[in-house]
Scaffold this active site. Structure first.
Site, PDB file in Angstrom:
ATOM      1  N   ASP A  47       0.838  -1.200   0.000  1.00 24.10           N
ATOM      2  CA  ASP A  47       0.000   0.000   0.000  1.00 24.10           C
ATOM      3  C   ASP A  47       0.881   1.262   0.000  1.00 24.10           C
ATOM      4  O   ASP A  47       1.751   1.415   0.847  1.00 24.10           O
ATOM      5  CB  ASP A  47      -0.883  -0.047   1.260  1.00 24.10           C
ATOM      6  CG  ASP A  47      -2.176   0.715   1.112  1.00 24.10           C
ATOM      7  OD1 ASP A  47      -2.117   1.905   0.764  1.00 24.10           O
ATOM      8  OD2 ASP A  47      -3.250   0.126   1.374  1.00 24.10           O
ATOM      9  N   THR A  94      -6.949   3.941  -1.944  1.00 25.54           N
ATOM     10  CA  THR A  94      -6.715   2.520  -1.657  1.00 25.54           C
ATOM     11  C   THR A  94      -7.764   1.593  -2.270  1.00 25.54           C
ATOM     12  O   THR A  94      -7.425   0.558  -2.841  1.00 25.54           O
ATOM     13  CB  THR A  94      -6.665   2.321  -0.133  1.00 25.54           C
ATOM     14  OG1 THR A  94      -5.537   3.031   0.347  1.00 25.54           O
ATOM     15  CG2 THR A  94      -6.550   0.859   0.244  1.00 25.54           C
ATOM     16  N   LYS A  98      -6.080  -3.928   6.132  1.00 25.82           N
ATOM     17  CA  LYS A  98      -7.259  -3.141   5.734  1.00 25.82           C
ATOM     18  C   LYS A  98      -8.361  -4.017   5.144  1.00 25.82           C
ATOM     19  O   LYS A  98      -8.124  -4.764   4.191  1.00 25.82           O
ATOM     20  CB  LYS A  98      -6.863  -2.116   4.661  1.00 25.82           C
ATOM     21  CG  LYS A  98      -5.865  -1.077   5.131  1.00 25.82           C
ATOM     22  CD  LYS A  98      -5.698   0.007   4.072  1.00 25.82           C
ATOM     23  CE  LYS A  98      -4.640   1.004   4.510  1.00 25.82           C
ATOM     24  NZ  LYS A  98      -4.454   2.086   3.526  1.00 25.82           N
ATOM     25  N   ASP A 114      -1.407  -0.128  -4.729  1.00 25.85           N
ATOM     26  CA  ASP A 114      -2.729   0.439  -5.021  1.00 25.85           C
ATOM     27  C   ASP A 114      -2.644   1.896  -5.475  1.00 25.85           C
ATOM     28  O   ASP A 114      -3.570   2.415  -6.072  1.00 25.85           O
ATOM     29  CB  ASP A 114      -3.640   0.305  -3.791  1.00 25.85           C
ATOM     30  CG  ASP A 114      -3.030   0.908  -2.532  1.00 25.85           C
ATOM     31  OD1 ASP A 114      -1.801   1.141  -2.478  1.00 25.85           O
ATOM     32  OD2 ASP A 114      -3.805   1.149  -1.577  1.00 25.85           O
TER      33      ASP A 114
END
Ligand code: ZN
Length: 559
Positions: free
Chosen positions: A48, A87, A169, A342
């Site tokens: 990420d 994201t 997440k 992402d």
């Protein structure tokens, strides 16, 4: 030259020495024979906020997992080509092969003014039809994702496929896993949790016991590699200082754990335990393990990208990815890896200004929906009565006009909103939903796309705002820097947020470097071809990338 009928049937023994040159490559890897036929496990790693810039900056330092992956097919300019580089949209492209404009994941949050609940904001990975769900505390679901993921396509082809996704997440898990996930875990306040109505697997129970012990004890600071020295320098941000942190963790601070390399370590530990428990890669059909490592993003948001904190995070990320690959090696699994991100990211403006980017600034609060609503009312007399006139999840992106005004007033309010934002010195471009609906979907090289093309790739007529506002370069959409809160971010339509590395690796593969731009929507068709997976024509927006460095073509299996 002979052609290879089966993807990756690469008896490249001569090339093994060349591609086995990672500094800390385990001996078992280079000595193992090159696998034949489709891989038994797809390992899809998302880091990420791992921008192409961070990858380029730290690539010479990587010695473990990331060094090994650099011996595969390296695409240093992978594009998350759309404008809303957040994201949820970013993860939605990785394993569906589709853009947000098609898969529906236009942002982390959008507004649906037709929902019956009082909260009109909708979180990308919630099921708002469940009365227990709120954007802050969602009932986690992939209901908003309009297309299947690679794992779902594999399960459709062969129900024996296991589709497993882990991350800190929930949105990363749901967008990489999709609607039919066999195991789904994310971090919530100190423990890994799963979908509503499901029990934790023994692997997750064991991981949570380890997490609880770590949280009770706390942990000392990380030792910084010597090569982090240059980044070890304090910068004043708001009322505090950042840039010299080493992630010492006091007991019982689940958020301190989350914003540290320990979050990625725990995620990989859980992934490894699930590999063991489910015998991933050793079943009747190929499996998918999606691992989204969130700590780079949390560290980037909390401390920026150019401090000691990120340097330590990069060093630990490399080791953590190495542990994942070594675990799969030890179990003798034939796996293929893709690693990407992402979205990218940008350092905080306070340090940027010290480091030769004087234009870096924070966004003006006048771009917040409350301020713009007031300005529209002052200009036009239009008001939404009790409720807000303008809805938006921040100071840029999608803005919505209240449904409580008449259509004529709405049109007038949109006009005023466009004029106000277009006239703002921090704004690069403003588009109406009407404009974007008439714009064709972009094609061709994503680095040459116009800002309107980028916004179009993020546009969904039912979910996007009435007006879409793109901020100018190096405008950080966090109006005030408060240490302890987020100080830096991503989300812009510029290449520092759009460009990410794309690395493909499999044992025995002959590596190559392709600097030309590719897109993250190319990952799913590339993996589908490796697997020999048959999918209907038009399933993907992206294209298959031929991972055979020679005359062979790993894409010839894709219909
Ligand atoms: Zn992210």
């Amino acid at each position: 030259m002979r052609r290879f009928a089966v993807p990756f049937a690469l008896a490249f023994t001569a090339a093994l020495a060349a591609c086995a040159s990672g500094p800390q490559r385990p001996a078992s890897v280079s000595q193992a024979p090159a696998p034949q036929g489709p891989p038994r496990l797809i390992v899809a790693i998302s880091v990420d906020q791992f921008s192409a810039d961070l990858y380029a900056q730290y690539r010479p330092r990587f010695a473990a997992g990331l060094a090994r992956l650099a011996g595969g097919a390296v695409f240093p300019s992978g594009f998350q080509a759309h404008a809303a580089t957040e994201t949820c949209p970013g993860h939605s492209t990785l394993l569906t092969g589709t853009r947000p404009a098609r898969n529906g994941i236009i942002a982390n949050n959008w507004y649906d003014l037709s929902v019956s609940r009082a909260e009109k904001k909708v979180y990308c990975a919630e099921d708002e039809s469940d009365p227990a769900s709120t954007p802050r505390d969602p009932v986690v679901s992939a209901v908003h994702l309009k297309v299947p993921t690679l794992g779902e396509m594999m399960k459709a082809a062969n129900p024996a496929t296991r589709n497993v996704a882990v991350s800190a997440k929930d949105r990363a898990v749901m967008m990489m896993g999709g609607h039919t996930i066999d195991a789904a875990y994310w971090y919530n306040k100190g423990a890994f949790v799963t979908l509503k109505g499901r029990a934790l697997a023994p692997a997750a129970v064991a991981q949570n016991a380890d997490l609880a012990a770590l949280l009770r004890k706390g942990a000392p600071a990380f030792a910084a590699p010597a090569w982090c020295g240059a980044s070890d320098s304090a910068v004043s941000v708001g009322k505090g200082q950042l840039g010299t942190g080493r992630f010492a963790m006091e007991p019982n601070k689940p958020d301190a754990l989350r914003i540290s390399p320990r979050m990625d370590a725990a995620t990989v530990d859980l992934a490894n335990r699930l590999v063991d428990e489910l015998n991933l890669g050793q079943g009747a059909a190929p499996d998918v393990l999606s691992v989204s490592l969130s700590a780079t993003d949390y560290v980037g948001h909390a401390t920026g990208t150019e401090g000691l904190e990120m340097c330590i995070q990069m060093a630990e990320l490399d080791k953590t990815i190495g542990r994942l690959l070594d675990h799969l090696d030890a179990r003798g699994i034939d796996y293929a890896v893709v690693l990407s991100a992402d979205h990218g990211g940008l350092d905080m403006p306070e340090r940027q200004r010290e480091q030769a980017l004087p234009r870096a600034i924070r966004a003006d609060m006048n771009l917040a929906p409350q301020a713009l609503g007031k300005a529209i009312t002052a200009r036009t007399g239009i008001s939404a009565g009790e409720g807000p006139l303008v809805y938006s999840d921040g100071v840029f992106g999608d803005y919505y006009i209240s449904r409580s005004v008449t259509p004529a007033h709405k049109a007038e309010a949109v006009k005023a909103l466009v004029a106000l934002t277009r006239g703002h010195p921090q704004v690069a471009a403003v588009f109406t939903a009407e404009d974007l609906a008439k714009t064709p979907l972009p094609t061709g090289n994503p680095q040459d796309w116009s800002l309107k093309d980028r916004a179009r790739a993020s546009f969904d007529p039912a979910r996007s705002g009435d007006v879409v506002v793109l901020l100018d370069r190096a405008v950080t959409p966090i109006p005030e820097a408060i240490p302890g809160m987020y100080v830096a971010t991503h989300g812009s339509a510029f290449d520092y947020d759009r460009r990410v590395p794309m690395l493909f690796w499999r044992r025995g593969m002959r590596g190559f470097e392709q600097p030309a731009p590719v897109e993250t929507i190319d990952i799913a068709p590339t993996l589908a071809a490796l697997l020999g997976l048959r999918v209907p024509e038009g399933t993907f927006d992206g294209r298959c990338l031929d991972l055979d460095a020679g005359n062979g073509n790993t894409c010839e299996n894709l219909r």
